[in-house]
Design a protein around this motif. Structure first.
Motif, PDB file in Angstrom:
ATOM      1  N   LYS A  51       0.828  -1.215   0.000  1.00  0.00           N
ATOM      2  CA  LYS A  51       0.000   0.000   0.000  1.00  0.00           C
ATOM      3  C   LYS A  51       0.858   1.259   0.000  1.00  0.00           C
ATOM      4  CE  LYS A  51      -4.000  -2.048   2.345  1.00  0.00           C
ATOM      5  NZ  LYS A  51      -4.846  -2.044   3.569  1.00  0.00           N
ATOM      6  N   ALA A  52       2.054   1.164   0.592  1.00  0.00           N
ATOM      7  CA  ALA A  52       2.949   2.329   0.660  1.00  0.00           C
ATOM      8  C   ALA A  52       3.644   2.582  -0.667  1.00  0.00           C
ATOM      9  CB  ALA A  52       3.980   2.131   1.762  1.00  0.00           C
ATOM     10  N   GLY A  53       3.561   1.600  -1.598  1.00  0.00           N
ATOM     11  CA  GLY A  53       4.140   1.800  -2.925  1.00  0.00           C
ATOM     12  C   GLY A  53       5.358   0.968  -3.254  1.00  0.00           C
ATOM     13  N   ALA A  54       5.700  -0.009  -2.408  1.00  0.00           N
ATOM     14  CA  ALA A  54       6.856  -0.866  -2.694  1.00  0.00           C
ATOM     15  C   ALA A  54       6.574  -1.715  -3.939  1.00  0.00           C
ATOM     16  CB  ALA A  54       7.144  -1.770  -1.505  1.00  0.00           C
ATOM     17  N   GLU A  55       7.561  -1.772  -4.834  1.00  0.00           N
ATOM     18  CA  GLU A  55       7.384  -2.520  -6.075  1.00  0.00           C
ATOM     19  C   GLU A  55       7.540  -4.024  -5.892  1.00  0.00           C
ATOM     20  OE1 GLU A  55       8.157   1.596  -7.382  1.00  0.00           O
ATOM     21  OE2 GLU A  55       9.031   0.292  -5.857  1.00  0.00           O
ATOM     22  N   VAL A  56       8.421  -4.432  -4.974  1.00  0.00           N
ATOM     23  CA  VAL A  56       8.693  -5.853  -4.758  1.00  0.00           C
ATOM     24  C   VAL A  56       8.513  -6.170  -3.283  1.00  0.00           C
ATOM     25  CG1 VAL A  56      10.387  -7.705  -4.991  1.00  0.00           C
ATOM     26  CG2 VAL A  56      10.393  -5.801  -6.626  1.00  0.00           C
ATOM     27  N   VAL A  57       7.634  -7.099  -2.972  1.00  0.00           N
ATOM     28  CA  VAL A  57       7.371  -7.479  -1.579  1.00  0.00           C
ATOM     29  C   VAL A  57       7.320  -8.994  -1.483  1.00  0.00           C
ATOM     30  CG1 VAL A  57       5.811  -7.279   0.385  1.00  0.00           C
ATOM     31  CG2 VAL A  57       6.023  -5.362  -1.220  1.00  0.00           C
ATOM     32  N   GLY A  58       7.991  -9.547  -0.480  1.00  0.00           N
ATOM     33  CA  GLY A  58       7.966 -10.992  -0.313  1.00  0.00           C
ATOM     34  C   GLY A  58       8.702 -11.423   0.935  1.00  0.00           C
ATOM     35  N   ALA A  59       8.691 -12.725   1.165  1.00  0.00           N
ATOM     36  CA  ALA A  59       9.369 -13.289   2.333  1.00  0.00           C
ATOM     37  C   ALA A  59      10.321 -14.380   1.835  1.00  0.00           C
ATOM     38  CB  ALA A  59       8.343 -13.833   3.326  1.00  0.00           C
ATOM     39  N   ASP A  60      10.021 -15.636   2.121  1.00  0.00           N
ATOM     40  CA  ASP A  60      10.871 -16.733   1.670  1.00  0.00           C
ATOM     41  C   ASP A  60      11.001 -16.754   0.150  1.00  0.00           C
ATOM     42  OD1 ASP A  60      11.030 -18.841   4.258  1.00  0.00           O
ATOM     43  OD2 ASP A  60       9.274 -17.536   4.214  1.00  0.00           O
ATOM     44  N   ASP A  61       9.906 -16.428  -0.541  1.00  0.00           N
ATOM     45  CA  ASP A  61       9.932 -16.422  -2.005  1.00  0.00           C
ATOM     46  C   ASP A  61      10.885 -15.367  -2.550  1.00  0.00           C
ATOM     47  OD1 ASP A  61       8.222 -14.488  -0.907  1.00  0.00           O
ATOM     48  OD2 ASP A  61       7.057 -14.329  -2.747  1.00  0.00           O
ATOM     49  N   LEU A  62      10.927 -14.191  -1.886  1.00  0.00           N
ATOM     50  CA  LEU A  62      11.821 -13.118  -2.333  1.00  0.00           C
ATOM     51  C   LEU A  62      13.281 -13.461  -2.023  1.00  0.00           C
ATOM     52  CD1 LEU A  62      12.180 -10.405  -3.624  1.00  0.00           C
ATOM     53  CD2 LEU A  62      11.640  -9.311  -1.443  1.00  0.00           C
ATOM     54  N   VAL A  63      13.492 -14.136  -0.889  1.00  0.00           N
ATOM     55  CA  VAL A  63      14.851 -14.578  -0.548  1.00  0.00           C
ATOM     56  C   VAL A  63      15.362 -15.539  -1.621  1.00  0.00           C
ATOM     57  CG1 VAL A  63      16.226 -15.931   1.077  1.00  0.00           C
ATOM     58  CG2 VAL A  63      14.578 -14.262   1.940  1.00  0.00           C
ATOM     59  N   ALA A  64      14.518 -16.498  -2.014  1.00  0.00           N
ATOM     60  CA  ALA A  64      14.909 -17.470  -3.039  1.00  0.00           C
ATOM     61  C   ALA A  64      15.196 -16.783  -4.367  1.00  0.00           C
ATOM     62  CB  ALA A  64      13.801 -18.512  -3.206  1.00  0.00           C
ATOM     63  N   GLN A  65      14.397 -15.768  -4.684  1.00  0.00           N
ATOM     64  CA  GLN A  65      14.571 -15.035  -5.940  1.00  0.00           C
ATOM     65  C   GLN A  65      15.914 -14.311  -5.969  1.00  0.00           C
ATOM     66  OE1 GLN A  65      11.189 -12.554  -7.207  1.00  0.00           O
ATOM     67  NE2 GLN A  65      12.623 -10.931  -7.720  1.00  0.00           N
ATOM     68  N   VAL A  66      16.247 -13.668  -4.845  1.00  0.00           N
ATOM     69  CA  VAL A  66      17.513 -12.935  -4.770  1.00  0.00           C
ATOM     70  C   VAL A  66      18.696 -13.896  -4.797  1.00  0.00           C
ATOM     71  CG1 VAL A  66      18.940 -11.442  -3.311  1.00  0.00           C
ATOM     72  CG2 VAL A  66      16.494 -10.960  -3.575  1.00  0.00           C
ATOM     73  N   GLN A  67      18.547 -15.050  -4.132  1.00  0.00           N
ATOM     74  CA  GLN A  67      19.623 -16.046  -4.125  1.00  0.00           C
ATOM     75  C   GLN A  67      19.947 -16.525  -5.534  1.00  0.00           C
ATOM     76  OE1 GLN A  67      17.960 -18.840  -1.265  1.00  0.00           O
ATOM     77  NE2 GLN A  67      19.517 -18.274   0.262  1.00  0.00           N
ATOM     78  N   LYS A  68      18.961 -16.486  -6.425  1.00  0.00           N
ATOM     79  CA  LYS A  68      19.168 -16.897  -7.815  1.00  0.00           C
ATOM     80  C   LYS A  68      19.777 -15.765  -8.648  1.00  0.00           C
ATOM     81  CE  LYS A  68      15.323 -20.199  -7.832  1.00  0.00           C
ATOM     82  NZ  LYS A  68      13.991 -20.512  -8.413  1.00  0.00           N
ATOM     83  N   GLY A  69      19.926 -14.594  -8.025  1.00  0.00           N
ATOM     84  CA  GLY A  69      20.545 -13.469  -8.728  1.00  0.00           C
ATOM     85  C   GLY A  69      19.587 -12.478  -9.333  1.00  0.00           C
ATOM     86  N   THR A  70      18.291 -12.661  -9.061  1.00  0.00           N
ATOM     87  CA  THR A  70      17.296 -11.737  -9.601  1.00  0.00           C
ATOM     88  C   THR A  70      16.997 -10.652  -8.573  1.00  0.00           C
ATOM     89  OG1 THR A  70      16.273 -13.525 -10.890  1.00  0.00           O
ATOM     90  CG2 THR A  70      14.971 -11.517 -10.570  1.00  0.00           C
ATOM     91  N   ILE A  71      17.488  -9.453  -8.836  1.00  0.00           N
ATOM     92  CA  ILE A  71      17.279  -8.325  -7.920  1.00  0.00           C
ATOM     93  C   ILE A  71      16.559  -7.226  -8.685  1.00  0.00           C
ATOM     94  CG2 ILE A  71      18.393  -6.599  -6.449  1.00  0.00           C
ATOM     95  CD1 ILE A  71      20.724  -8.549  -6.124  1.00  0.00           C
ATOM     96  N   GLU A  72      15.317  -6.990  -8.355  1.00  0.00           N
ATOM     97  CA  GLU A  72      14.497  -6.038  -9.093  1.00  0.00           C
ATOM     98  C   GLU A  72      14.137  -4.827  -8.242  1.00  0.00           C
ATOM     99  OE1 GLU A  72      11.304  -8.649 -10.255  1.00  0.00           O
ATOM    100  OE2 GLU A  72      12.318  -9.175 -12.146  1.00  0.00           O
ATOM    101  N   PHE A  73      15.099  -4.384  -7.416  1.00  0.00           N
ATOM    102  CA  PHE A  73      14.857  -3.210  -6.584  1.00  0.00           C
ATOM    103  C   PHE A  73      16.160  -2.442  -6.385  1.00  0.00           C
ATOM    104  CE2 PHE A  73      15.099  -7.092  -3.987  1.00  0.00           C
ATOM    105  CZ  PHE A  73      16.260  -6.855  -3.245  1.00  0.00           C
TER     106      PHE A  73
END
Length: 232
Positions: free
Chosen positions: A89-111
Motif C-alpha cells: 500500500k505504501a508503494g513498494a514494487e517488490v514485496v515478499g518473504a521466503d519467495d523473495l529470498v529465493a529469488q535474490v539467491q538466484k541473482g534476480t534483484i528487481e529493486f
C-alpha cells in the motif's frame, strides 16, 4: 586514451581547478556545464579525515534530501502478513518473504532500495554476499530494518539517500539532477553535507571534512570550500 569532447572542454575552461568555490557559485558553474541531451545526475564527493578500517571511524547514515534525488527508485521489502500488505500500500514494487529470498539467491534483484522487518532478518542475513556488495543490505542504523515499513518506503521514494564511507575515506552520492533549480541543488548539497557531519564518529581526529567537490554526469568537477561544512 580518447580526448575530452568539445562540450566537456568548454565547461572545464569555466572552472578554476585551483580555486575553492562557495556552494552557490559551484552549483551555478555545474549547471552551466551540464549540456548533455539527458538530465544529468549531480553528485557530491566528500573526502573525510577518517580511516574506515577502524570500527570507531566508520561513517554511515542516511539523508532525506529536501528536494528529492530526482531518481525513481524501485523499493523491495522483505516482510510477511500485515507488514507485507502495508508495504504494498505504501508503494513498494517488490514485496515478499521466503519467495523473495529465493529469488535474490538466484541473482534476480528487481529493486534499488531494500527494506526488511526485524523478524525477516534471520532469512535476509543469508543474502549478505549478494546484497552487501551492491549496498542493498538492510541496516537498522539507516532505517531500513524497521517495523514501520510505510514510513521507510515513503522515505526511500521521497529522496532518502544512504551513504557509507569507502576504504579511501571518501563518500559520494547523487544529490539531484541538473534540471533542478540552483536553490534546490544548494539545499540538497547542504543537507547531505550536514548529515555526513552529524555522523562524525568518535574516533575521527583532526579536520573531519578535508575536501568536497560536486560534478554532473558529463561535466567537470567543481571544488567547494570545506570550511563552511566543518572542514579545514
Amino acid at each position: 586514451m580518447s580526448k575530452p569532447g568539445k562540450r566537456f572542454r568548454a565547461a572545464s575552461e569555466a572552472v578554476d581547478n585551483h580555486k575553492l568555490y562557495g556552494v552557490e557559485e559551484a552549483v551555478k558553474l555545474l549547471k552551466g556545464g551540464a549540456k548533455a541531451k539527458f538530465d544529468e545526475t549531480v553528485e557530491i564527493s566528500m573526502n573525510l579525515g577518517v580511516d574506515p578500517r577502524h570500527a570507531d571511524q566508520m561513517v554511515r547514515g542516511v539523508c532525506q534530501l529536501p528536494h528529492g534525488s530526482g531518481r525513481t527508485l524501485r523499493v523491495g521489502v522483505f516482510a510477511k502478513g500485515e507488514k507485507a500488505e502495508e508495504a504494498k500500500k505504501a508503494g513498494a514494487e517488490v514485496v515478499g518473504a521466503d519467495d523473495l529470498v529465493a529469488q535474490v539467491q538466484k541473482g534476480t534483484i528487481e529493486f534499488d532500495r531494500c527494506i526488511a522487518t526485524p523478524d525477516m532478518m534471520p532469512l535476509v542475513g543469508r543474502l549478505g554476499k549478494v546484497l552487501g556488495p551492491r549496498g542493498l543490505m538492510p541496516n537498522p542504523k539507516v532505517g531500513t530494518v524497521t517495523t514501520d515499513v510505510t514510513a521507510a518506503v515513503k522515505a526511500a521514494k521521497g529522496g532518502a539517500v544512504e551513504f557509507r564511507v569507502e576504504k579511501a575515506g571518501v563518500i559520494h552520492a547523487g544529490v539531484g539532477k541538473a534540471s533542478f533549480t540552483e536553490e534546490a541543488l544548494v539545499d540538497n548539497i547542504r543537507a547531505f553535507a550536514d548529515a555526513v557531519i552529524k555522523a562524525k564518529p568518535s574516533g575521527a581526529k583532526g579536520p573531519f571534512v578535508k575536501r568536497i567537490a560536486v560534478t554532473s554526469t558529463m561535466g567537470p568537477g567543481v571544488k567547494i570550500e570545506p570550511a563552511g561544512f566543518g572542514g579545514a
